[in-house]
Scaffold this motif. Structure first.
Motif, PDB file in Angstrom:
ATOM      1  N   GLY A   1       0.767  -1.232   0.000  1.00 63.00           N
ATOM      2  CA  GLY A   1       0.000   0.000   0.000  1.00 63.00           C
ATOM      3  C   GLY A   1       0.797   1.281   0.000  1.00 63.00           C
ATOM      4  O   GLY A   1       0.226   2.363  -0.052  1.00 63.00           O
ATOM      5  N   PHE A   2       2.132   1.197   0.053  1.00 60.94           N
ATOM      6  CA  PHE A   2       2.945   2.410   0.093  1.00 60.94           C
ATOM      7  C   PHE A   2       2.918   3.131  -1.248  1.00 60.94           C
ATOM      8  O   PHE A   2       2.822   4.349  -1.301  1.00 60.94           O
ATOM      9  N   LEU A   3       3.032   2.371  -2.327  1.00 59.51           N
ATOM     10  CA  LEU A   3       3.021   2.934  -3.673  1.00 59.51           C
ATOM     11  C   LEU A   3       1.954   2.230  -4.500  1.00 59.51           C
ATOM     12  O   LEU A   3       1.640   1.069  -4.248  1.00 59.51           O
ATOM     13  N   PRO A   4       1.417   2.920  -5.506  1.00 63.50           N
ATOM     14  CA  PRO A   4       0.484   2.248  -6.416  1.00 63.50           C
ATOM     15  C   PRO A   4       1.180   1.079  -7.121  1.00 63.50           C
ATOM     16  O   PRO A   4       2.404   1.077  -7.292  1.00 63.50           O
ATOM     17  N   ASP A   5       0.392   0.107  -7.538  1.00 63.42           N
ATOM     18  CA  ASP A   5       0.962  -1.087  -8.161  1.00 63.42           C
ATOM     19  C   ASP A   5       1.792  -0.765  -9.401  1.00 63.42           C
ATOM     20  O   ASP A   5       2.836  -1.370  -9.629  1.00 63.42           O
ATOM     21  N   TRP A   6       1.363   0.205 -10.202  1.00 62.53           N
ATOM     22  CA  TRP A   6       2.104   0.521 -11.417  1.00 62.53           C
ATOM     23  C   TRP A   6       3.479   1.116 -11.096  1.00 62.53           C
ATOM     24  O   TRP A   6       4.434   0.912 -11.829  1.00 62.53           O
ATOM     25  N   VAL A   7       3.585   1.798  -9.970  1.00 59.11           N
ATOM     26  CA  VAL A   7       4.886   2.327  -9.545  1.00 59.11           C
ATOM     27  C   VAL A   7       5.741   1.191  -8.989  1.00 59.11           C
ATOM     28  O   VAL A   7       6.953   1.140  -9.234  1.00 59.11           O
ATOM     29  N   ARG A   8       5.119   0.274  -8.279  1.00 54.84           N
ATOM     30  CA  ARG A   8       5.858  -0.870  -7.748  1.00 54.84           C
ATOM     31  C   ARG A   8       6.435  -1.724  -8.867  1.00 54.84           C
ATOM     32  O   ARG A   8       7.542  -2.237  -8.758  1.00 54.84           O
ATOM     33  N   VAL A   9       5.701  -1.842  -9.972  1.00 51.91           N
ATOM     34  CA  VAL A   9       6.214  -2.589 -11.122  1.00 51.91           C
ATOM     35  C   VAL A   9       7.439  -1.879 -11.698  1.00 51.91           C
ATOM     36  O   VAL A   9       8.467  -2.518 -11.995  1.00 51.91           O
ATOM     37  N   GLU A  10       7.340  -0.561 -11.850  1.00 55.28           N
ATOM     38  CA  GLU A  10       8.486   0.203 -12.370  1.00 55.28           C
ATOM     39  C   GLU A  10       9.684   0.069 -11.441  1.00 55.28           C
ATOM     40  O   GLU A  10      10.821  -0.087 -11.899  1.00 55.28           O
ATOM     41  N   GLN A  11       9.441   0.123 -10.139  1.00 54.48           N
ATOM     42  CA  GLN A  11      10.527  -0.022  -9.169  1.00 54.48           C
ATOM     43  C   GLN A  11      11.141  -1.417  -9.265  1.00 54.48           C
ATOM     44  O   GLN A  11      12.366  -1.564  -9.186  1.00 54.48           O
ATOM     45  N   ALA A  12      10.320  -2.428  -9.451  1.00 55.11           N
ATOM     46  CA  ALA A  12      10.824  -3.798  -9.586  1.00 55.11           C
ATOM     47  C   ALA A  12      11.683  -3.934 -10.846  1.00 55.11           C
ATOM     48  O   ALA A  12      12.718  -4.614 -10.830  1.00 55.11           O
ATOM     49  N   VAL A  13      11.275  -3.294 -11.931  1.00 53.01           N
ATOM     50  CA  VAL A  13      12.075  -3.310 -13.156  1.00 53.01           C
ATOM     51  C   VAL A  13      13.432  -2.656 -12.894  1.00 53.01           C
ATOM     52  O   VAL A  13      14.480  -3.177 -13.307  1.00 53.01           O
ATOM     53  N   CYS A  14      13.422  -1.540 -12.196  1.00 47.84           N
ATOM     54  CA  CYS A  14      14.687  -0.869 -11.859  1.00 47.84           C
ATOM     55  C   CYS A  14      15.574  -1.778 -11.015  1.00 47.84           C
ATOM     56  O   CYS A  14      16.775  -1.890 -11.256  1.00 47.84           O
ATOM     57  N   GLY A  15      14.981  -2.437 -10.040  1.00 45.21           N
ATOM     58  CA  GLY A  15      15.741  -3.367  -9.213  1.00 45.21           C
ATOM     59  C   GLY A  15      16.303  -4.522 -10.022  1.00 45.21           C
ATOM     60  O   GLY A  15      17.442  -4.950  -9.810  1.00 45.21           O
ATOM     61  N   ALA A  16      15.506  -5.008 -10.976  1.00 47.36           N
ATOM     62  CA  ALA A  16      15.961  -6.106 -11.836  1.00 47.36           C
ATOM     63  C   ALA A  16      17.114  -5.666 -12.738  1.00 47.36           C
ATOM     64  O   ALA A  16      17.935  -6.493 -13.137  1.00 47.36           O
ATOM     65  N   LEU A  17      17.182  -4.391 -13.068  1.00 46.35           N
ATOM     66  CA  LEU A  17      18.293  -3.887 -13.877  1.00 46.35           C
ATOM     67  C   LEU A  17      19.561  -3.685 -13.040  1.00 46.35           C
ATOM     68  O   LEU A  17      20.672  -3.855 -13.545  1.00 46.35           O
ATOM     69  N   VAL A  18      19.405  -3.328 -11.786  1.00 50.88           N
ATOM     70  CA  VAL A  18      20.571  -3.049 -10.939  1.00 50.88           C
ATOM     71  C   VAL A  18      21.131  -4.321 -10.295  1.00 50.88           C
ATOM     72  O   VAL A  18      22.324  -4.396 -10.025  1.00 50.88           O
ATOM     73  N   LEU A  19      20.292  -5.324 -10.095  1.00 47.19           N
ATOM     74  CA  LEU A  19      20.772  -6.563  -9.466  1.00 47.19           C
ATOM     75  C   LEU A  19      21.948  -7.188 -10.212  1.00 47.19           C
ATOM     76  O   LEU A  19      22.969  -7.513  -9.593  1.00 47.19           O
ATOM     77  N   PRO A  20      21.875  -7.359 -11.547  1.00 45.29           N
ATOM     78  CA  PRO A  20      23.047  -7.916 -12.228  1.00 45.29           C
ATOM     79  C   PRO A  20      24.281  -7.005 -12.141  1.00 45.29           C
ATOM     80  O   PRO A  20      25.411  -7.494 -12.132  1.00 45.29           O
ATOM     81  N   VAL A  21      24.053  -5.707 -12.049  1.00 47.05           N
ATOM     82  CA  VAL A  21      25.179  -4.778 -11.882  1.00 47.05           C
ATOM     83  C   VAL A  21      25.872  -5.061 -10.553  1.00 47.05           C
ATOM     84  O   VAL A  21      27.103  -5.137 -10.489  1.00 47.05           O
ATOM     85  N   ALA A  22      25.079  -5.225  -9.502  1.00 42.88           N
ATOM     86  CA  ALA A  22      25.648  -5.516  -8.185  1.00 42.88           C
ATOM     87  C   ALA A  22      26.411  -6.838  -8.201  1.00 42.88           C
ATOM     88  O   ALA A  22      27.482  -6.941  -7.593  1.00 42.88           O
ATOM     89  N   ILE A  23      25.889  -7.808  -8.914  1.00 47.60           N
ATOM     90  CA  ILE A  23      26.561  -9.110  -8.988  1.00 47.60           C
ATOM     91  C   ILE A  23      27.846  -9.009  -9.807  1.00 47.60           C
ATOM     92  O   ILE A  23      28.917  -9.438  -9.362  1.00 47.60           O
ATOM     93  N   LEU A  24      27.753  -8.431 -11.006  1.00 44.62           N
ATOM     94  CA  LEU A  24      28.921  -8.340 -11.889  1.00 44.62           C
ATOM     95  C   LEU A  24      30.044  -7.508 -11.279  1.00 44.62           C
ATOM     96  O   LEU A  24      31.223  -7.849 -11.416  1.00 44.62           O
ATOM     97  N   ALA A  25      29.690  -6.428 -10.627  1.00 38.32           N
ATOM     98  CA  ALA A  25      30.715  -5.558 -10.039  1.00 38.32           C
ATOM     99  C   ALA A  25      31.432  -6.222  -8.872  1.00 38.32           C
ATOM    100  O   ALA A  25      32.556  -5.835  -8.539  1.00 38.32           O
ATOM    101  N   ASN A  26      30.807  -7.215  -8.261  1.00 36.84           N
ATOM    102  CA  ASN A  26      31.400  -7.877  -7.109  1.00 36.84           C
ATOM    103  C   ASN A  26      32.036  -9.225  -7.440  1.00 36.84           C
ATOM    104  O   ASN A  26      32.484  -9.920  -6.535  1.00 36.84           O
ATOM    105  N   LEU A  27      32.075  -9.587  -8.715  1.00 37.51           N
ATOM    106  CA  LEU A  27      32.720 -10.836  -9.101  1.00 37.51           C
ATOM    107  C   LEU A  27      34.240 -10.730  -8.953  1.00 37.51           C
ATOM    108  O   LEU A  27      34.805  -9.645  -9.090  1.00 37.51           O
ATOM    109  N   PRO A  28      34.902 -11.843  -8.693  1.00 34.76           N
ATOM    110  CA  PRO A  28      36.366 -11.812  -8.581  1.00 34.76           C
ATOM    111  C   PRO A  28      37.055 -11.271  -9.834  1.00 34.76           C
ATOM    112  O   PRO A  28      38.077 -10.604  -9.733  1.00 34.76           O
ATOM    113  N   ARG A  29      36.496 -11.538 -11.015  1.00 37.36           N
ATOM    114  CA  ARG A  29      37.145 -11.033 -12.231  1.00 37.36           C
ATOM    115  C   ARG A  29      37.098  -9.513 -12.303  1.00 37.36           C
ATOM    116  O   ARG A  29      37.962  -8.893 -12.911  1.00 37.36           O
TER     117      ARG A  29
END
Length: 142
Positions: A105-133
């Motif tokens: 209930g904090f944000l409308p569902d359409w905003v939560r979807v956009e936020q989830a998309v943003c999170g899905a884009l940043v998650l691989p960045v967090a993983i790739l940036a922290n890899l040993p290579r």
């Protein structure tokens, strides 16, 4: 005779190749964030009321996308400090998105979807940036 320091071409090329997917994801993150602000502006211009929490959250997300993109660009160019900051900030952004999306209930569902998309884009960045290579691309030669 003075000693000159040169960047190893192979290491620089390897680092740029490593950061190419990171930069693509961060550009997409910026595009989605900017599109959300533009959409909110269109809604406001036609008289649709949008809660101030949506404006504030969307503005923070846009600001974080700019910061992460700048850190990614500088890290791809060889800045170890930018890479370290990217390694720290990207997981924090993902965690913040998860928390915000999870609050019912904090944000409308359409905003939560956009936020989830943003999170899905940043998650691989967090993983790739922290890899040993990634760390190997910034190792300090003794």
């Amino acid at each position: 005779m003075t000693e000159t320091h040169t960047i190893r071409p192979a290491a620089a090329t390897s680092r740029r190749a490593l950061f190419r997917p990171i930069l693509v994801l961060l550009w997409c993150f910026l595009a989605v964030s900017a599109a959300m602000i533009a959409f909110l502006a269109v809604l406001a211009s036609v008289g649709v009321g949008v809660d101030i929490a949506v404006w504030i959250r969307s503005s923070f997300v846009l600001a974080s996308s700019v910061v992460l993109l700048l850190l990614g660009v500088f890290a791809a160019r060889g800045s170890r400090a930018s890479w370290v900051r990217l390694r720290i900030i990207a997981p924090i952004v993902v965690l913040a998105v998860v928390v915000i999306v999870a609050i019912p209930g904090f944000l409308p569902d359409w905003v939560r979807v956009e936020q989830a998309v943003c999170g899905a884009l940043v998650l691989p960045v967090a993983i790739l940036a922290n890899l040993p290579r990634a760390g190997a691309a910034f190792r300090r030669d003794a």
